[in-house]
Write a protein that holds these residues in place. Structure first.
Motif, PDB file in Angstrom:
ATOM      1  N   VAL B 393     -10.962  63.690  21.936  1.00 62.16           N
ATOM      2  CA  VAL B 393      -9.827  64.539  22.296  1.00 62.16           C
ATOM      3  C   VAL B 393      -9.008  64.854  21.044  1.00 62.16           C
ATOM      4  O   VAL B 393      -8.604  66.000  20.811  1.00 62.16           O
ATOM      5  CB  VAL B 393      -8.958  63.851  23.372  1.00 62.16           C
ATOM      6  N   ALA B 394      -8.778  63.821  20.216  1.00 58.62           N
ATOM      7  CA  ALA B 394      -8.041  64.040  18.971  1.00 58.62           C
ATOM      8  C   ALA B 394      -8.786  65.039  18.093  1.00 58.62           C
ATOM      9  O   ALA B 394      -8.198  65.991  17.571  1.00 58.62           O
ATOM     10  CB  ALA B 394      -7.864  62.712  18.233  1.00 58.62           C
ATOM     11  N   HIS B 395     -10.106  64.844  17.960  1.00 60.74           N
ATOM     12  CA  HIS B 395     -10.909  65.733  17.108  1.00 60.74           C
ATOM     13  C   HIS B 395     -10.754  67.190  17.529  1.00 60.74           C
ATOM     14  O   HIS B 395     -10.419  68.052  16.718  1.00 60.74           O
ATOM     15  CB  HIS B 395     -12.387  65.338  17.153  1.00 60.74           C
ATOM     16  N   PHE B 396     -10.990  67.477  18.813  1.00 60.85           N
ATOM     17  CA  PHE B 396     -11.019  68.921  19.132  1.00 60.85           C
ATOM     18  C   PHE B 396      -9.640  69.520  19.233  1.00 60.85           C
ATOM     19  O   PHE B 396      -9.485  70.731  19.130  1.00 60.85           O
ATOM     20  CB  PHE B 396     -11.940  69.253  20.319  1.00 60.85           C
ATOM     21  N   HIS B 397      -8.594  68.667  19.367  1.00 60.92           N
ATOM     22  CA  HIS B 397      -7.267  69.263  19.280  1.00 60.92           C
ATOM     23  C   HIS B 397      -6.881  69.551  17.826  1.00 60.92           C
ATOM     24  O   HIS B 397      -6.124  70.483  17.569  1.00 60.92           O
ATOM     25  CB  HIS B 397      -6.227  68.391  19.972  1.00 60.92           C
ATOM     26  N   TYR B 398      -7.404  68.770  16.898  1.00 60.13           N
ATOM     27  CA  TYR B 398      -7.149  69.117  15.496  1.00 60.13           C
ATOM     28  C   TYR B 398      -7.816  70.436  15.118  1.00 60.13           C
ATOM     29  O   TYR B 398      -7.271  71.223  14.359  1.00 60.13           O
ATOM     30  CB  TYR B 398      -7.582  67.991  14.550  1.00 60.13           C
ATOM     31  N   VAL B 399      -9.014  70.693  15.645  1.00 59.52           N
ATOM     32  CA  VAL B 399      -9.643  71.973  15.295  1.00 59.52           C
ATOM     33  C   VAL B 399      -9.109  73.118  16.140  1.00 59.52           C
ATOM     34  O   VAL B 399      -8.985  74.239  15.655  1.00 59.52           O
ATOM     35  CB  VAL B 399     -11.192  71.919  15.375  1.00 59.52           C
ATOM     36  N   LEU B 400      -8.767  72.856  17.402  1.00 55.69           N
ATOM     37  CA  LEU B 400      -8.314  73.972  18.230  1.00 55.69           C
ATOM     38  C   LEU B 400      -6.811  74.206  18.132  1.00 55.69           C
ATOM     39  O   LEU B 400      -6.370  75.348  18.049  1.00 55.69           O
ATOM     40  CB  LEU B 400      -8.725  73.754  19.697  1.00 55.69           C
ATOM     41  N   PHE B 401      -6.015  73.156  18.156  1.00 57.79           N
ATOM     42  CA  PHE B 401      -4.577  73.364  17.958  1.00 57.79           C
ATOM     43  C   PHE B 401      -4.282  73.505  16.465  1.00 57.79           C
ATOM     44  O   PHE B 401      -3.709  74.501  16.021  1.00 57.79           O
ATOM     45  CB  PHE B 401      -3.773  72.218  18.585  1.00 57.79           C
ATOM     46  N   GLY B 402      -4.705  72.510  15.694  1.00 58.90           N
ATOM     47  CA  GLY B 402      -4.456  72.571  14.256  1.00 58.90           C
ATOM     48  C   GLY B 402      -5.168  73.740  13.602  1.00 58.90           C
ATOM     49  O   GLY B 402      -4.704  74.293  12.611  1.00 58.90           O
ATOM     50  N   GLY B 403      -6.305  74.148  14.141  1.00 60.94           N
ATOM     51  CA  GLY B 403      -7.051  75.276  13.598  1.00 60.94           C
ATOM     52  C   GLY B 403      -6.677  76.580  14.285  1.00 60.94           C
ATOM     53  O   GLY B 403      -5.881  77.361  13.781  1.00 60.94           O
ATOM     54  N   ASN B 436       6.585  72.201  14.924  1.00 56.43           N
ATOM     55  CA  ASN B 436       5.241  72.302  15.468  1.00 56.43           C
ATOM     56  C   ASN B 436       4.273  71.385  14.707  1.00 56.43           C
ATOM     57  O   ASN B 436       3.477  70.663  15.300  1.00 56.43           O
ATOM     58  CB  ASN B 436       4.779  73.760  15.344  1.00 56.43           C
ATOM     59  N   PHE B 437       4.398  71.414  13.387  1.00 52.78           N
ATOM     60  CA  PHE B 437       3.506  70.633  12.531  1.00 52.78           C
ATOM     61  C   PHE B 437       3.689  69.131  12.785  1.00 52.78           C
ATOM     62  O   PHE B 437       2.725  68.390  12.991  1.00 52.78           O
ATOM     63  CB  PHE B 437       3.802  70.980  11.063  1.00 52.78           C
ATOM     64  N   ILE B 438       4.958  68.710  12.814  1.00 50.18           N
ATOM     65  CA  ILE B 438       5.232  67.290  13.034  1.00 50.18           C
ATOM     66  C   ILE B 438       4.820  66.890  14.450  1.00 50.18           C
ATOM     67  O   ILE B 438       4.121  65.880  14.650  1.00 50.18           O
ATOM     68  CB  ILE B 438       6.736  66.997  12.794  1.00 50.18           C
ATOM     69  N   ALA B 439       5.212  67.705  15.422  1.00 43.00           N
ATOM     70  CA  ALA B 439       4.925  67.364  16.817  1.00 43.00           C
ATOM     71  C   ALA B 439       3.426  67.326  17.076  1.00 43.00           C
ATOM     72  O   ALA B 439       2.911  66.452  17.790  1.00 43.00           O
ATOM     73  CB  ALA B 439       5.589  68.373  17.741  1.00 43.00           C
ATOM     74  N   MET B 440       2.719  68.263  16.443  1.00 43.14           N
ATOM     75  CA  MET B 440       1.273  68.332  16.653  1.00 43.14           C
ATOM     76  C   MET B 440       0.601  67.041  16.161  1.00 43.14           C
ATOM     77  O   MET B 440      -0.237  66.453  16.848  1.00 43.14           O
ATOM     78  CB  MET B 440       0.758  69.566  15.891  1.00 43.14           C
ATOM     79  N   ASN B 441       1.006  66.594  14.975  1.00 39.58           N
ATOM     80  CA  ASN B 441       0.421  65.359  14.444  1.00 39.58           C
ATOM     81  C   ASN B 441       0.848  64.130  15.242  1.00 39.58           C
ATOM     82  O   ASN B 441       0.070  63.206  15.441  1.00 39.58           O
ATOM     83  CB  ASN B 441       0.800  65.195  12.973  1.00 39.58           C
TER      84      ASN B 441
END
Lengths: 120, 618, 216
Positions: B393-403, B436-441
Motif C-alpha cells: 500500500v505504501a509503495h503504490f501510494h508513493y508512485v500514485l500519490f507522490g507520482g 501536501n508534501f509533509i502530510a503525504m509522507n
C-alpha cells in the motif's frame, strides 16, 4: 513498440507521391487470383483434417498453423492493401499484432498448454 | 537562448475570449477540445474529492485498534470504491483533462481529429462515473477490491448487486477511454502543424501518445475479462466456476495484463507534465530529450511483459517467476533514466521555485521512493514477504500519490493560467505544496513499517499489541492533514479563477507552442497554423516561428473574421452516450431498458454519423 | 459517413479516419487474442461433454458425438473468404466509378451496388451458417452453460458473429447511400474503412477456423 519504427522524423512528412501511390491498388485479376489461392489453402487444410495419417504425424499442427498464417498474411497484404499502403498503417497493425501474439504465447506457457522442452 | 524573443508578457487582454457562447447548453453541446478538457478537469476533481473522503473514512476507522466507526461490509465498499474512484474516475480523467486541453495546443492543431467522438468520450465517462459512484450512498457499492478477483466476484460468492455495478461501470468507462485513445492517437499522428516532427513534439504529447497506445492495447483485455464475469453472473457461463474445472488464475492473468500497463497509463501523463514544468521553471530545455522519448516508449513496451509480478504469491513456478522478475527489474532502468534526466534539466538552471516547480520536484523525489520499493518487490522472495501487506500500500501510494497526483498538481498550477487566463495564488500554492508534501509522507511512510510488521491490507480493524498502533495513528493524522491541504487547493482554485492575477499569454516564459497564443485561447486556437522549426519555438525559433507567433497573439478576432471553419456544436454525442448507459442499466433493472437504450443508441448514432461535422468549406 | 474533412491540413497527408480504423483494428487484435487465449487455456479442461473432437459418454450412459461440424464450417469459411473478395471488388468499383466502361465485363466489375450486395449477402449467409451451427449444438446438448468448452466456444464465435453482424449493418448502410445518391470516388475512403473492418473480421475467422475447428 508500435510507434518506434516511425519515430524517424522524415517518415511522417507529407509525401505527395505516397499519397497518390495509395490509389495504385492491384486490379481485379489479382484479387481473383488471391481468392483462388485462399480457397486452395482452405481445401488443403480441410483435406489434412480428414487424413488420419496426416493428423497423427508431427507436422499436422505446425502445418495448419503455417497455412493459417499464410492466409492471414495474404488477406492483410492484398485485400487490406497493407502491401501497397502507407507504412504508417503497417506499423499501426503489426505493432499491436506482435504484442497480441506474444501475450497469447506467454499465456499458453503460463497455463501449461505449451511446454518448452529443454535438452532432449 | 533568448527567453524573451516574443513580447508575450503583459499584453492587454480580457479573461474570456469574446467569440465564445455561454450558458449550460453551450457546454452540453460543445465539441471544443478545450471546453471538454475543462469538463474533464472539474468532473475528475469532484471524483478526486469523493475518493479522498472515502480514504479519510478508511483512515478514521484504522486510526486506532478495534474501532467501530465502520462495519466490515462498509469498510469493504469504501476501500473498493476508493481504489476504483482514484484510478478510473480521478487520475485517468485528470490526465484526460490535460490530453484534451493540451495536445492540440502543443502540436499546433485547431482541435482533435474527431471532435464529436471527443465529446462522446467525456459524456460516457461522466455517466459511467455516476453509475459506479451512486451505490456507495445506498451502501450497495462494489466490495471486492479494485481488482475484483474472480471467483470471489462470481455470483456464488458475491450474490448481491454490488459487483454488478462494478462490472458494468468499468465496462462503460472502458468505452470512454478507448474512444478517446483512438482519437488522440490519430490527432498526434495526423494533426501536427507543419514542421512539428515527432522528435520536436513536446514531451507531454509524447508521453500522452505512449499512454494512448497502452490504452488501446490494454483495455480490450479487461473488456474481455469483464465480459466473462458479466456472462458468468448473468447468463451462467463457467469461465470462473472452479467446480466446472475453471482456472482460478484466469481472471488474475487477464486482469494484470491490463492492470500493469494501466499503472503506466496513470503515471506517464504526470511524467509528461513534469517534463514541461521543469524546463520552464529551470529556464533550460529538457535534458536528454531523445533519451526521454525512447525511455518512455521502452516503459510502454516493457509494460506488457511484467504483469505476473503482481502474482508471485500464487506460485507460478521458478521459470515464470524468474522471467517476470527480470523484466520487472529491467523496466526500472528507463524509469531511472527519466529521474536522472529531470535532475539534469534542473542542474545549473536558474530555477524559479513556483508552486508548479515545487510539485514537479516533489514528484521526482517521491516517485523515486516508490520506485525503489517497487524494485524491492520485483524480487519474488522479497515480494512473498510484502504481498498483501501495508508495504505494498505504501509503495503504490508513493508512485500514485507522490507520482501521479503530484505531477497533476504541478500541471494544474502550471497550466491554470492557460486554461483560465489567470494565475493561481502563489503563497497559497506553496502552503498547499508543503502541507501536501509533509502530510503525504506522514500518511504513507509509516505504512512501510506497519507492512513490514505484518499488517495485512484490507482488514477493517486490528487488535492492539502488534506494533501497528502508532504507525496507524500517524498515517491517519497525515490523512486528515491531506484534507486540509486539499481544501486550501480547492479554495485557491476557485478564488484564482475569478480574482487571480491576469496571466498574459506566457506567464512562465515557457518555450512550447501552447504559450504562443492568448490565455485563454480563442476557440480556433491558432489564427494561422504555426510553422515549427525547433523543440522550443518560443525560445530558439527562427523568424518563421516568430512571425506565426505574432499573428497568433492577436486577440478578439472571431473564427468567421479569420475564415476558419469550426465544427458545429451538437448534443448528439451526449445522447448516444446516455443511450449506451441506459442500455447497460437494463442489465440490472428490466430488460425493456436494454431495448429502449439500444433503439435510441442506434437512432442517435445514425443521426450523428449522417450529419456533417462542420459547415461546407468555400 | 460524414463528408470528409479533406480540406484540413494533416501532417501525413492521410485521412484521419483511416488512421483511426487501423488503430481500432490493432486494438481488436488484443480483444480477440484474449478470447482465443481463454479458449486455448480451457481446451481439454472441460469436466463433462460434449467435446469438440472426442466422443463423450456421460455417467447415465448417453453418448455424445464430437460436436464440431467440419463440412458445414468449411463451407461457411469459404463463404466468408469470398465475401472478402466481393468487398475488395466493391471498393475498386467505387474508386473507379468515373472511368469509362465499354464492355459488359467492365460494367459488371464497375457496379458498386452489385459487389456491396454480394458482400452483404455472403456475410448474411455466414451468419445463417452460424445460427444453424449454434442451434444444432444446443439440440445436441451443448449450451453456453454446459462446460468450459461451451462457455469459451460460444463467447469466442459469438463475439466474432457480432462483429460480422455489425459489418453487415455497415454494408447495408453504404448500400442505402449508394441507392440514394450513388457512391463515387469521393466516398472511396468511407468504403475503404468499411472494407478494412470487413477483411479484419475475415482474418480473425481464418485464425478461429484453424485453432477451434481443425486443431484436435
Amino acid at each position: 513498440m508500435a510507434e518506434n519504427p516511425h519515430s524517424d522524423p522524415s517518415a511522417t512528412e507529407p509525401k505527395a507521391d505516397e499519397h497518390i501511390a495509395q490509389h495504385h491498388h492491384p486490379d481485379w485479376k489479382t484479387y481473383v487470383k488471391v481468392g483462388a489461392v485462399l480457397t486452395a489453402i482452405t481445401i488443403w487444410e480441410v483435406w489434412a483434417y480428414y487424413i488420419p495419417s496426416v493428423v497423427a504425424s508431427r507436422i499436422f499442427v505446425p502445418m495448419l498453423l503455417t497455412l493459417s498464417a499464410v492466409k492471414f498474411a495474404t488477406v492483410v497484404m492484398f485485400y487490406m492493401h497493407l502491401k501497397y499502403d502507407h507504412r504508417l498503417f503497417r506499423v499501426l497493425f503489426t505493432g499491436p499484432l506482435l504484442i497480441a501474439a506474444l501475450t497469447l504465447i506467454s499465456l499458453l506457457f503460463l497455463f501449461g498448454q505449451l511446454v518448452a522442452r529443454f535438452g532432449r | 537562448m533568448a527567453t524573451t524573443a516574443v513580447p508575450t508578457r503583459g499584453t492587454h487582454h480580457t479573461a474570456t475570449a469574446p467569440s465564445y457562447q455561454s450558458g449550460v447548453w453551450s457546454w452540453l453541446a460543445t465539441v471544443d477540445h478545450k471546453r471538454i478538457g475543462i469538463l474533464y478537469l472539474y468532473t475528475a476533481l469532484t471524483f478526486f474529492i469523493i475518493g479522498g473522503l472515502e480514504a479519510v473514512l478508511i483512515r478514521a476507522q484504522l486510526q486506532g485498534p478495534n474501532r467501530e466507526l465502520l462495519s466490515a461490509e462498509m469498510y469493504n465498499q469504501l476501500f473498493t470504491m476508493h481504489g476504483t474512484t482514484m484510478i478510473f474516475l480521478a487520475i485517468m480523467p485528470l490526465s484526460a483533462a490535460f490530453f484534451n486541453f493540451l495536445i492540440p495546443l502543443q502540436i499546433g492543431a485547431r482541435d482533435v481529429a474527431f471532435p464529436r467522438l471527443n465529446a462522446f468520450s467525456y459524456w460516457v465517462y461522466l455517466f459511467g462515473g455516476i453509475f459506479i459512484t451512486l451505490p456507495i450512498f445506498f451502501q450497495l457499492a462494489p466490495n471486492a477490491g479494485w481488482f475484483g478477483y474472480a471467483p470471489l466476484t462470481t455470483r456464488e460468492y458475491s450474490p448481491g448487486i454490488n459487483i454488478d455495478f462494478w462490472v458494468i461501470g468499468l465496462q462503460i468507462l472502458g468505452v470512454s477511454s478507448l474512444a478517446a485513445a483512438f482519437n488522440f492517437i490519430t490527432t498526434i499522428i495526423n494533426l501536427r502543424a507543419p514542421g512539428m516532427t515527432l522528435m520536436r513534439m513536446p514531451m507531454f504529447t509524447w508521453m500522452s501518445f505512449v499512454v494512448q497506445v497502452l490504452i488501446v492495447l490494454a483495455f480490450p483485455v479487461i473488456t474481455i475479462a469483464l465480459v466473462f464475469l458479466l456472462f458468468d453472473r448473468f447468463f451462467g457461463t463457467n469461465f470462473y466456476t472452479i467446480a466446472q474445472g475453471a482456472d482460478p488464475l484466469l481472471w488474475q492473468h487477464l486482469f494484470w495484463i491490463f492492470g500493469h500497463p494501466e499503472v503506466y497509463i496513470l503515471i506517464l501523463p504526470a511524467f509528461g507534465l513534469v517534463s514541461e514544468v521543469l524546463p520552464a521553471s529551470s529556464r533550460k530545455p529538457l535534458f536528454g530529450y531523445p533519451v526521454m522519448v525512447y525511455s518512455g516508449i521502452l516503459i510502454g513496451a516493457l509494460g506488457f511483459g511484467v504483469w505476473a509480478h503482481h502474482m508471485f504469491a500464487v506460485g507460478m513456478g521458478a521459470i515464470a517467476d524468474s522471467v517476470f522478475a527480470v523484466s520487472t527489474l529491467l523496466i526500472g532502468i528507463p524509469t531511472g533514466v527519466k529521474i536522472f534526466n529531470w535532475i539534469g534539466t534542473m542542474a545549473q538552471g536558474s530555477i524559479r521555485f513556483t508552486s508548479a516547480a515545487l510539485f514537479a520536484i516533489g514528484l521526482v523525489a517521491l516517485f523515486t521512493i516508490g520506485g525503489i520499493s517497487g524494485v524491492m518487490h520485483a524480487s519474488p522472495p522479497a515480494d512473498l514477504q510484502q504481498t498483501d501487506t501495508y508495504f505494498v500500500v505504501a509503495h503504490f501510494h508513493y508512485v500514485l500519490f507522490g507520482g501521479s497526483i503530484m505531477g497533476i498538481f504541478a500541471g494544474i498550477y502550471h497550466y491554470f493560467p492557460k486554461i483560465t487566463g489567470r494565475l493561481m495564488d502563489e503563497p497559497l500554492g506553496k502552503i498547499h505544496f508543503w502541507l501536501n508534501f509533509i502530510a503525504m509522507n506522514l500518511t504513507f511512510f509509516p505504512m512501510h513499517f506497519a507492512g513490514m510488521l505484518g499488517m495485512p491490507r484490507r482488514i477493517y480493524t486490528y487488535d492492539s499489541g502488534q506494533g501497528w498502533d502508532t504507525f496507524n495513528l500517524i498515517s491517519s493524522i497525515g490523512a486528515y492533514m491531506l484534507v486540509v491541504s486539499t481544501a486550501i487547493f480547492v479554495y485557491n482554485f476557485f478564488r484564482s479563477r475569478k480574482n487571480g492575477e491576469v496571466a498574459g499569454a506566457n506567464p512562465w516564459d515557457a518555450g512550447t507552442l501552447e504559450w504562443s497564443i492568448p490565455s485563454p485561447p480563442p476557440e480556433y486556437n491558432f489564427a494561422t497554423l504555426p510553422n515549427v522549426t525547433s523543440r522550443y519555438p518560443l525560445w530558439e525559433g527562427n523568424e518563421k516561428d516568430m512571425e506565426s507567433a505574432r499573428v497568433n497573439l492577436q486577440e478578439g478576432k472571431t473564427a468567421e473574421q479569420l475564415h476558419i471553419v469550426l465544427p458545429y456544436s451538437t448534443i448528439k454525442p451526449l445522447i448516444v452516450a446516455g443511450a449506451m448507459v441506459i442500455m447497460f442499466c437494463g442489465l440490472i433493472t428490466t430488460k425493456a431498458l436494454i431495448f429502449v437504450g439500444a433503439a435510441v443508441l442506434v437512432g442517435s448514432l445514425y443521426s450523428w454519423l449522417l450529419s456533417p461535422l462542420e459547415p461546407e468549406h468555400h | 459517413m460524414t463528408a470528409p474533412a479533406a480540406h484540413h491540413y494533416t501532417s501525413t497527408g492521410l485521412d484521419s479516419r483511416k488512421i483511426a480504423i487501423w488503430a481500432f483494428i490493432g486494438s481488436e487484435c488484443m480483444l480477440f487474442v484474449s478470447l482465443i487465449s481463454t479458449y486455448l487455456i480451457y481446451k481439454g479442461r472441460s469436466l463433462v461433454g460434449p467435446f469438440p473432437h472426442d466422443v463423450y459418454t456421460n455417467p447415465a450412459g448417453e453418448t455424445f458425438n464430437p460436436i464440431l461440424n467440419i463440412p458445414v464450417t468449411s463451407a461457411s469459411t469459404f463463404v466468408l473468404l469470398m465475401s472478402s473478395l466481393a468487398m475488395v471488388l466493391a471498393l475498386a468499383a467505387v474508386q473507379n466509378k468515373d472511368l469509362p466502361k465499354h464492355t459488359r465485363g467492365e460494367r459488371v466489375l464497375g457496379s458498386s451496388k452489385l459487389w456491396l450486395w454480394m458482400t452483404a449477402l455472403l456475410g448474411t449467409t455466414f451468419l445463417g451458417f452460424q445460427a444453424y451451427e449454434f442451434t444444432s449444438f444446443v439440440h445436441e446438448g451443448l449450451s453456453i452453460r454446459t462446460n468450459l468448452f461451451g462457455s469459451s466456444f460460444f463467447t469466442l464465435t459469438g463475439f466474432h458473429g457480432a462483429h460480422v453482424t455489425a459489418g453487415v449493418i455497415w454494408l447495408v448502410t453504404l448500400l442505402a447511400i449508394d441507392y440514394r445518391r450513388g457512391l463515387g470516388p469521393n466516398d472511396a475512403l468511407n468504403v475503404d474503412i468499411a472494407a478494412l473492418y470487413w477483411h479484419f473480421v475475415d482474418v480473425v475467422w481464418i485464425v478461429i477456423f484453424t485453432v477451434v475447428y481443425l486443431l484436435k
